[in-house]
Design an enzyme around this catalytic site. Structure first.
Site, PDB file in Angstrom:
ATOM      1  N   LYS A   1      63.065   5.851  14.479  1.00 48.14           N
ATOM      2  CA  LYS A   1      62.376   6.076  15.521  1.00 48.14           C
ATOM      3  C   LYS A   1      62.622   4.963  16.541  1.00 48.14           C
ATOM      4  O   LYS A   1      62.503   3.682  15.682  1.00 48.14           O
ATOM      5  CB  LYS A   1      60.804   6.406  15.160  1.00 48.14           C
ATOM      6  CG  LYS A   1      60.059   6.751  16.606  1.00 48.14           C
ATOM      7  CD  LYS A   1      58.719   7.224  15.887  1.00 48.14           C
ATOM      8  CE  LYS A   1      57.982   7.693  16.990  1.00 48.14           C
ATOM      9  NZ  LYS A   1      56.424   8.047  16.591  1.00 48.14           N
TER      10      LYS A   1
ATOM     11  N   SER B   1      54.656  12.635  18.543  1.00 42.96           N
ATOM     12  CA  SER B   1      55.682  11.897  19.473  1.00 42.96           C
ATOM     13  C   SER B   1      57.044  11.301  18.796  1.00 42.96           C
ATOM     14  O   SER B   1      58.041  11.133  19.285  1.00 42.96           O
ATOM     15  CB  SER B   1      55.017  10.380  19.594  1.00 42.96           C
ATOM     16  OG  SER B   1      54.943   9.655  18.471  1.00 42.96           O
TER      17      SER B   1
ATOM     18  N   SER C   1      51.930  12.522  14.882  1.00 39.94           N
ATOM     19  CA  SER C   1      53.237  12.366  15.322  1.00 39.94           C
ATOM     20  C   SER C   1      54.521  12.532  14.275  1.00 39.94           C
ATOM     21  O   SER C   1      55.729  12.791  14.949  1.00 39.94           O
ATOM     22  CB  SER C   1      53.349  11.120  15.885  1.00 39.94           C
ATOM     23  OG  SER C   1      52.727  11.347  17.307  1.00 39.94           O
TER      24      SER C   1
HETATM   25  N1  GLN Z   1      49.677  13.423  20.034  1.00 36.42           N
HETATM   26  C1  GLN Z   1      48.958  12.389  19.539  1.00 36.42           C
HETATM   27  C2  GLN Z   1      48.556  11.403  20.685  1.00 36.42           C
HETATM   28  O1  GLN Z   1      49.244  11.858  21.727  1.00 36.42           O
HETATM   29  C3  GLN Z   1      49.287  11.626  18.285  1.00 36.42           C
HETATM   30  C4  GLN Z   1      50.407  10.697  18.469  1.00 36.42           C
HETATM   31  C5  GLN Z   1      50.866   9.976  17.344  1.00 36.42           C
HETATM   32  O2  GLN Z   1      50.675  10.348  16.150  1.00 36.42           O
HETATM   33  N2  GLN Z   1      51.481   8.898  17.640  1.00 36.42           N
HETATM   34  O3  GLN Z   1      48.023  10.432  20.633  1.00 36.42           O
END
Ligand code: GLN
Length: 484
Positions: free
Chosen positions: A76, A151, A175
């Site tokens: 990532k 994400s 995410s």
């Molecule tokens: N979707 C969540 C957010 O927007 C979690 C994101 C994540 O785990 N990095 O913060």
């Protein structure tokens, strides 16, 4: 070839059936041919991948190969990689090449894994659909009109489409698990502190955790084996010894107590997703586990609590991007104030700015007690819910996501609806627990993930549960049409 597990590929490499160079070349060809439809990679590093593959082949011949040696993976783009751009999905870091490797990256390097490139992601890991990326949305390989989740959506799409054997991801509120669920792969968020955060660009430091995204639990065990372990450079890294994750995959489930979280089967859950999850739980009953209902009474408070804690921490973490030391700098600043303002205004996207503003507000004098301190207290209540549940059951189960993958653009105008994508995953981060998403029967022809939450450092148990399900079902083996 592209359906083989890490163990199978490793055996093939060691037996000389094919070389890492051939394998790597094959994956690079697939990326070139297929990724235009997905946009799952931000950077592909052909030369260094081929060079590492050659070195891996030498290492193989010298009999010094480990389980990951010569296996093509992707990181990532939140993990710092020396010599390869680390953008974090942002214009702010579009020109940033880290002078050092993240702990996770160096561990894979030492293991001899081949890095194909860096995967696309929501900007600074803020999002649930991969639509906040400066580099454009990622598409779900099961239906390119739909999002892959976020994400870590680039990692999930790349692994599901067989553009990398496995990938790394990070999970602050879901995410790893939510994109794994939406793309039909296996995604593990380890216990907070299990995997070093050194060199992993910080979003919300008390919640962030790196983990593996793979096609099977067996592969996740092999990846976690490399990633996990104490790191003195991360002050929250755990000294807890790392077990042999692969050795416990086949453990018997007789007598294991599963708690079905009653609050998670609420009105917001798609009935077809609920059915797939319940059917998977039945499989576990057949495998000898006992299933009981449990309650996590403060579940409804998880999303509002997270959206105070995470923005507060991000507003502090992202203050380092000031246009001075590294990253984006605006053209011809009038003075220092103008340099700060315009570099940040031009370098960050809308969602990141929204979070910085919310977080700055929540931490302001006079509001701190009402918001941040209050959120920390509720966070404690949420952790206590889990502690009480684990007094009577070994693991918790429920859905990962309330729906299957939604359409690109469907939720972009409504941040609050988007935030609800992580309604079942966020509490786990607030408590610092480990959890896994395992593919179960699809709904509306799109993948569904079963969420299994364990007690602290119970990663081996989660991998064992996922593996046992994957021995009696083959949902994890399904490949999206067009990517086989
Ligand atoms: N979707 C969540 C957010 O927007 C979690 C994101 C994540 O785990 N990095 O913060």
């Amino acid at each position: 070839m592209y359906d083989k597990t890490i163990a199978e590929l490793g055996a093939g490499l060691r037996a000389g059936d094919f070389s890492s160079l051939e394998l790597t070349q094959g994956y690079l060809d697939r990326i070139r041919r297929l990724d235009a439809a997905l946009n799952s990679f931000i950077s592909v590093v052909e030369d260094s991948a081929l060079e590492t593959a050659r070195a891996a082949d030498e290492r193989m011949k010298a009999g010094r190969a480990g389980p990951l040696t010569g296996i093509p993976i992707a990181h990532k783009d939140i993990f710092c990689t020396q010599g390869i751009k680390t953008s974090c999905g942002s214009r702010m870091l579009d020109n940033f090449v880290s002078p050092y490797d993240a702990a996770v990256v160096s561990r894979f390097r030492e293991a001899g894994a081949v890095v194909l490139g860096k995967t696309n992601m929501d900007e600074f890991a803020m999002g649930s659909s991969n639509e906040t990326s400066y580099f454009g949305p990622v598409r779900n390989p099961w239906d390119t009109e739909r999002v892959p989740g976020g994400s870590s959506g680039g990692s999930a799409a790349a692994v599901a489409a067989r553009l990398a054997v496995a990938a790394t991801g990070t999970d602050t509120g879901g995410s790893i698990r939510q994109p794994a669920s939406l793309c039909g792969i296996t995604g593990l968020k380890p216990t907070y502190g299990r995997v070093s955060r050194y060199g992993m660009i910080a979003f919300a430091s008390s919640l962030d955790q790196g983990g593996p995204m793979t096609r099977s639990a067996e592969d996740a065990a092999a990846m976690l084996q490399v990633m996990a372990g104490f790191d003195p450079r991360d002050s929250t890294s755990s000294e807890q010894p790392v077990p042999d994750y692969g050795a416990q995959l086949d453990a018997d489930l007789a007598g294991l107590r599963i708690g079905l979280v009653q609050e998670y089967f609420d009105a917001g859950l798609d009935p077809a997703v609920a059915q797939s999850v319940r059917d998977a739980v039945e499989e576990y009953r057949r495998l000898g586990a006992e299933v009981v209902e449990v309650s996590l009474p403060n579940s409804a408070l998880a999303v509002p609590t997270y959206y105070v804690v995470a923005p507060a921490e991000c507003s502090s973490n992202l203050s380092r991007f000031d246009g001075v030391r590294y990253g984006y700098r605006c053209a011809q600043p009038r003075d220092l104030e103008d340099l700060y303002k315009r570099s940040r205004a031009e370098g960050f996207g809308a969602e990141v700015k929204r979070r910085i503003m919310i977080g700055t507000y929540a931490l302001s004098a006079g509001y701190y007690d009402a918001y941040y301190l209050k959120a920390q207290k509720i966070r404690h209540l949420i952790s206590s819910d889990f502690r009480r549940a684990f007094e009577t059951v070994d693991v918790l189960m429920g859905p990962v996501s309330p729906t299957t993958a939604f359409r690109v653009g469907e939720k972009t105008d409504d941040p609050v609806t988007m935030y609800l994508s992580d309604i079942y995953t966020i509490a786990v981060n607030l408590a610092g627990l480990p959890a896994i998403s395992v593919p179960v029967a699809p709904a509306q022809n799109m993948p569904v993930g079963l969420h299994i939450v364990g007690n602290y450092f119970a990663e081996a148990r989660l991998l064992n549960l996922a593996h046992r399900l994957q021995q009696v079902t083959d949902w994890h083996k399904q490949a999206p049409a067009g990517f086989v």
